[in-house]
Design a protein around this motif. Structure first.
Motif, PDB file in Angstrom:
ATOM      1  N   LEU A  85       0.822  -1.198   0.000  1.00 45.07           N
ATOM      2  CA  LEU A  85       0.000   0.000   0.000  1.00 45.07           C
ATOM      3  C   LEU A  85       0.863   1.258   0.000  1.00 45.07           C
ATOM      4  CD1 LEU A  85      -2.781  -1.002   2.542  1.00 45.07           C
ATOM      5  CD2 LEU A  85      -2.911  -0.984   0.048  1.00 45.07           C
ATOM      6  N   ARG A  86       2.035   1.175   0.639  1.00 42.05           N
ATOM      7  CA  ARG A  86       2.901   2.349   0.693  1.00 42.05           C
ATOM      8  C   ARG A  86       3.392   2.753  -0.701  1.00 42.05           C
ATOM      9  NH1 ARG A  86       6.272   0.391   3.959  1.00 42.05           N
ATOM     10  NH2 ARG A  86       5.112   0.905   5.836  1.00 42.05           N
ATOM     11  N   GLY A  87       3.563   1.779  -1.567  1.00 45.86           N
ATOM     12  CA  GLY A  87       4.027   2.074  -2.918  1.00 45.86           C
ATOM     13  C   GLY A  87       2.908   2.229  -3.933  1.00 45.86           C
ATOM     14  N   ALA A  88       1.657   2.179  -3.470  1.00 43.25           N
ATOM     15  CA  ALA A  88       0.535   2.277  -4.401  1.00 43.25           C
ATOM     16  C   ALA A  88       0.307   3.725  -4.830  1.00 43.25           C
ATOM     17  CB  ALA A  88      -0.729   1.717  -3.752  1.00 43.25           C
ATOM     18  N   ARG A  89      -0.314   3.858  -5.981  1.00 43.08           N
ATOM     19  CA  ARG A  89      -0.649   5.188  -6.479  1.00 43.08           C
ATOM     20  C   ARG A  89      -1.855   5.746  -5.727  1.00 43.08           C
ATOM     21  NH1 ARG A  89      -1.566   3.874 -12.628  1.00 43.08           N
ATOM     22  NH2 ARG A  89      -2.829   2.311 -11.555  1.00 43.08           N
ATOM     23  N   GLN A  90      -2.034   7.045  -5.856  1.00 43.29           N
ATOM     24  CA  GLN A  90      -3.119   7.686  -5.127  1.00 43.29           C
ATOM     25  C   GLN A  90      -4.484   7.165  -5.581  1.00 43.29           C
ATOM     26  OE1 GLN A  90      -3.088  11.937  -5.350  1.00 43.29           O
ATOM     27  NE2 GLN A  90      -4.907  12.198  -4.091  1.00 43.29           N
ATOM     28  N   LEU A  93      -5.192   3.822  -3.961  1.00 43.23           N
ATOM     29  CA  LEU A  93      -5.596   3.950  -2.561  1.00 43.23           C
ATOM     30  C   LEU A  93      -7.044   4.425  -2.446  1.00 43.23           C
ATOM     31  CD1 LEU A  93      -2.370   5.577  -1.064  1.00 43.23           C
ATOM     32  CD2 LEU A  93      -3.107   3.203  -0.860  1.00 43.23           C
ATOM     33  N   VAL A  94      -7.418   5.366  -3.296  1.00 46.64           N
ATOM     34  CA  VAL A  94      -8.808   5.851  -3.286  1.00 46.64           C
ATOM     35  C   VAL A  94      -9.760   4.715  -3.637  1.00 46.64           C
ATOM     36  CG1 VAL A  94     -10.429   7.411  -4.411  1.00 46.64           C
ATOM     37  CG2 VAL A  94      -8.157   8.227  -3.786  1.00 46.64           C
ATOM     38  N   ARG A  95      -9.360   3.887  -4.602  1.00 47.78           N
ATOM     39  CA  ARG A  95     -10.210   2.761  -5.001  1.00 47.78           C
ATOM     40  C   ARG A  95     -10.353   1.743  -3.882  1.00 47.78           C
ATOM     41  NH1 ARG A  95      -8.249   0.103 -10.372  1.00 47.78           N
ATOM     42  NH2 ARG A  95      -6.529  -0.474  -8.998  1.00 47.78           N
ATOM     43  N   ILE A  96      -9.270   1.492  -3.124  1.00 48.54           N
ATOM     44  CA  ILE A  96      -9.335   0.567  -2.006  1.00 48.54           C
ATOM     45  C   ILE A  96     -10.267   1.096  -0.924  1.00 48.54           C
ATOM     46  CG2 ILE A  96      -7.993  -0.474  -0.141  1.00 48.54           C
ATOM     47  CD1 ILE A  96      -5.612  -0.556  -2.052  1.00 48.54           C
ATOM     48  N   LEU A  97     -10.169   2.401  -0.648  1.00 43.60           N
ATOM     49  CA  LEU A  97     -11.060   2.994   0.352  1.00 43.60           C
ATOM     50  C   LEU A  97     -12.515   2.917  -0.101  1.00 43.60           C
ATOM     51  CD1 LEU A  97      -8.996   6.150   1.417  1.00 43.60           C
ATOM     52  CD2 LEU A  97      -9.385   4.067   2.736  1.00 43.60           C
ATOM     53  N   ASP A  98     -12.758   3.144  -1.392  1.00 44.28           N
ATOM     54  CA  ASP A  98     -14.122   3.038  -1.908  1.00 44.28           C
ATOM     55  C   ASP A  98     -14.655   1.621  -1.759  1.00 44.28           C
ATOM     56  OD1 ASP A  98     -14.094   5.700  -2.564  1.00 44.28           O
ATOM     57  OD2 ASP A  98     -13.530   5.377  -4.661  1.00 44.28           O
ATOM     58  N   LEU A 233     -10.252  -7.181  -7.779  1.00 45.89           N
ATOM     59  CA  LEU A 233      -9.236  -8.018  -8.424  1.00 45.89           C
ATOM     60  C   LEU A 233      -8.021  -7.212  -8.863  1.00 45.89           C
ATOM     61  CD1 LEU A 233     -11.599 -10.186 -10.658  1.00 45.89           C
ATOM     62  CD2 LEU A 233     -10.599 -10.813  -8.460  1.00 45.89           C
ATOM     63  N   ASN A 234      -8.191  -5.910  -9.030  1.00 44.74           N
ATOM     64  CA  ASN A 234      -7.121  -5.067  -9.579  1.00 44.74           C
ATOM     65  C   ASN A 234      -6.370  -4.264  -8.526  1.00 44.74           C
ATOM     66  OD1 ASN A 234      -7.209  -5.493 -12.508  1.00 44.74           O
ATOM     67  ND2 ASN A 234      -9.260  -4.608 -12.398  1.00 44.74           N
ATOM     68  N   ILE A 235      -6.584  -4.542  -7.244  1.00 41.38           N
ATOM     69  CA  ILE A 235      -5.857  -3.793  -6.223  1.00 41.38           C
ATOM     70  C   ILE A 235      -4.371  -4.118  -6.325  1.00 41.38           C
ATOM     71  CG2 ILE A 235      -7.837  -3.720  -4.665  1.00 41.38           C
ATOM     72  CD1 ILE A 235      -6.554  -5.981  -3.085  1.00 41.38           C
ATOM     73  N   PRO A 236      -3.494  -3.203  -5.904  1.00 40.82           N
ATOM     74  CA  PRO A 236      -2.040  -3.470  -5.970  1.00 40.82           C
ATOM     75  C   PRO A 236      -1.669  -4.723  -5.194  1.00 40.82           C
ATOM     76  CG  PRO A 236      -2.464  -1.153  -5.504  1.00 40.82           C
ATOM     77  CD  PRO A 236      -3.789  -1.846  -5.409  1.00 40.82           C
ATOM     78  N   GLY A 237      -0.931  -5.608  -5.835  1.00 36.45           N
ATOM     79  CA  GLY A 237      -0.533  -6.856  -5.212  1.00 36.45           C
ATOM     80  C   GLY A 237      -1.642  -7.881  -5.146  1.00 36.45           C
ATOM     81  N   GLY A 238      -2.753  -7.629  -5.853  1.00 37.33           N
ATOM     82  CA  GLY A 238      -3.899  -8.518  -5.807  1.00 37.33           C
ATOM     83  C   GLY A 238      -3.835  -9.638  -6.822  1.00 37.33           C
ATOM     84  N   VAL A 239      -5.022 -10.153  -7.166  1.00 36.85           N
ATOM     85  CA  VAL A 239      -5.129 -11.342  -8.003  1.00 36.85           C
ATOM     86  C   VAL A 239      -4.553 -11.104  -9.390  1.00 36.85           C
ATOM     87  CG1 VAL A 239      -6.758 -12.924  -9.080  1.00 36.85           C
ATOM     88  CG2 VAL A 239      -7.110 -12.193  -6.721  1.00 36.85           C
ATOM     89  N   VAL A 240      -4.941  -9.998 -10.028  1.00 40.22           N
ATOM     90  CA  VAL A 240      -4.503  -9.755 -11.401  1.00 40.22           C
ATOM     91  C   VAL A 240      -2.988  -9.618 -11.470  1.00 40.22           C
ATOM     92  CG1 VAL A 240      -4.612  -8.140 -13.338  1.00 40.22           C
ATOM     93  CG2 VAL A 240      -6.701  -8.749 -12.100  1.00 40.22           C
ATOM     94  N   GLN A 241      -2.395  -8.848 -10.579  1.00 39.23           N
ATOM     95  CA  GLN A 241      -0.939  -8.678 -10.603  1.00 39.23           C
ATOM     96  C   GLN A 241      -0.215  -9.998 -10.344  1.00 39.23           C
ATOM     97  OE1 GLN A 241       0.554  -5.549  -8.131  1.00 39.23           O
ATOM     98  NE2 GLN A 241      -0.412  -3.913  -9.307  1.00 39.23           N
ATOM     99  N   THR A 242      -0.757 -10.810  -9.439  1.00 41.28           N
ATOM    100  CA  THR A 242      -0.127 -12.102  -9.154  1.00 41.28           C
ATOM    101  C   THR A 242      -0.151 -13.003 -10.386  1.00 41.28           C
ATOM    102  OG1 THR A 242      -0.771 -11.963  -6.826  1.00 41.28           O
ATOM    103  CG2 THR A 242      -0.213 -14.136  -7.684  1.00 41.28           C
ATOM    104  N   LEU A 243      -1.272 -13.042 -11.093  1.00 37.46           N
ATOM    105  CA  LEU A 243      -1.379 -13.883 -12.287  1.00 37.46           C
ATOM    106  C   LEU A 243      -0.500 -13.356 -13.422  1.00 37.46           C
ATOM    107  CD1 LEU A 243      -5.230 -14.550 -12.224  1.00 37.46           C
ATOM    108  CD2 LEU A 243      -3.420 -16.205 -11.763  1.00 37.46           C
ATOM    109  N   GLU A 244      -0.434 -12.041 -13.547  1.00 38.40           N
ATOM    110  CA  GLU A 244       0.401 -11.474 -14.607  1.00 38.40           C
ATOM    111  C   GLU A 244       1.879 -11.732 -14.355  1.00 38.40           C
ATOM    112  OE1 GLU A 244      -0.800  -7.414 -14.751  1.00 38.40           O
ATOM    113  OE2 GLU A 244      -2.491  -7.803 -16.112  1.00 38.40           O
ATOM    114  N   LYS A 245       2.290 -11.818 -13.082  1.00 36.33           N
ATOM    115  CA  LYS A 245       3.673 -12.169 -12.773  1.00 36.33           C
ATOM    116  C   LYS A 245       3.998 -13.588 -13.239  1.00 36.33           C
ATOM    117  CE  LYS A 245       4.337  -9.136  -8.776  1.00 36.33           C
ATOM    118  NZ  LYS A 245       4.569  -9.078  -7.300  1.00 36.33           N
TER     119      LYS A 245
END
Length: 277
Positions: A85-90, A93-98, A233-245
């Motif tokens: 979360l510290r390295g996430a874009r603004q 973070l807004v999307r996570i709070l929503d 699914l698109n949160i930083p470090g979430g499912v999509v990023q894990t699969l794309e790695k």
């Protein structure tokens, strides 16, 4: 010899008791090192060393060490969890709070719905008919959750293309859990209905869902609020990023009508029974 010839030293020796004279003689005969008094620092060192550790003190020391180690591990795990979360874009973070706000709102809506049902039962002139209607509605809802009836509604379709064969069962399970947390009400994967007791296992280069082998591409049909499901699914470090790695391609499409028609046979529990019986 007369008393006048006696010296003062001889008179003093006659007057002193024998034990005093003996003690003085022993003190005079003792070595000089023993007659020297210890200094304050020497007495302190002599009292502290060698250390005298009791069993109770050892147990307390071990408990304090374990507590300190546990706190250090907890702080380290919190730091790791916050790094993403510290390295996430603004905007992330807004999307996570929503998303958190939406989850809170869903729980509040569910609470209000239950309170409404209670009020309807209490205020209905025909409580038996109202109870029957609510029973039928609850049975339909439970049928959707249990996978015994088909369902349709708004939601998303997720396609995971795994050309490298690197996607594993735990990654698909993470996707299912994330969808459930975001409010998914019905999920189907490659023709297999996902229910509360669903399990996933690796099967060679593919995955098995409840013992049913499925092959890539993995296609999820999910009913729920698309505005909640896709961001989850698109949160930083979430499912999509894990699969794309893992070099997998993930495609998400929103739709106003998703049909989940894979069914599960109703299964009677072997041991669990209703507490009202």
């Amino acid at each position: 010899m007369s008393n006048q010839d006696e010296t003062p030293e001889n008179r003093l020796r006659k007057e002193l008791p024998e034990e005093v004279s003996a003690g003085a003689a022993e003190a005079a005969a003792a070595p000089a090192e023993q007659r020297t008094e210890l200094s304050g620092r020497q007495r302190l060192v002599k009292g502290l060393w060698p250390p005298r550790v009791t069993r109770a003190q050892l147990i307390v020391a071990l408990l304090l060490f374990g507590l300190g180690f546990g706190l250090a591990v907890q702080v380290a795990s919190n730091s790791d969890g916050d790094s993403a979360l510290r390295g996430a874009r603004q905007e992330d973070l807004v999307r996570i709070l929503d998303e958190l706000d939406d989850r809170t709102q869903r729980l509040e809506d569910e609470k209000q719905g239950l309170e409404k049902q209670r009020d309807e039962l209490e205020n209905s002139s025909n409580q038996a008919e109202e109870a029957r209607r609510q029973t039928v509605e609850k049975e339909r809802q439970l049928g959707i959750l249990a996978g015994t009836v088909a369902a349709q509604g708004p939601g998303i379709t997720i396609t995971i293309d795994d050309t490298k064969g690197t996607v594993e069962a735990d990654m698909l399970l993470d996707a299912i859990q994330e969808l459930r947390a975001a409010g998914a009400e019905a999920i189907q994967v490659n023709g297999v209905r996902v229910v509360a007791g669903t399990y996933l296992t690796d099967s060679g280069n593919s995955v098995s869902v409840d013992g049913n082998k499925i092959d890539a591409p993995y296609r999820f049909k999910v009913i729920g609020k698309p505005q909640d499901l896709e961001p989850a699914l698109n949160i930083p470090g979430g499912v999509v990023q894990t699969l794309e790695k893992e070099q997998a391609t993930v495609t998400i499409e929103r739709s106003d009508k998703i049909v989940v028609d894979a069914l599960r046979a109703a299964k009677r529990p072997d041991y669990a029974r209703s507490s009202s019986q």
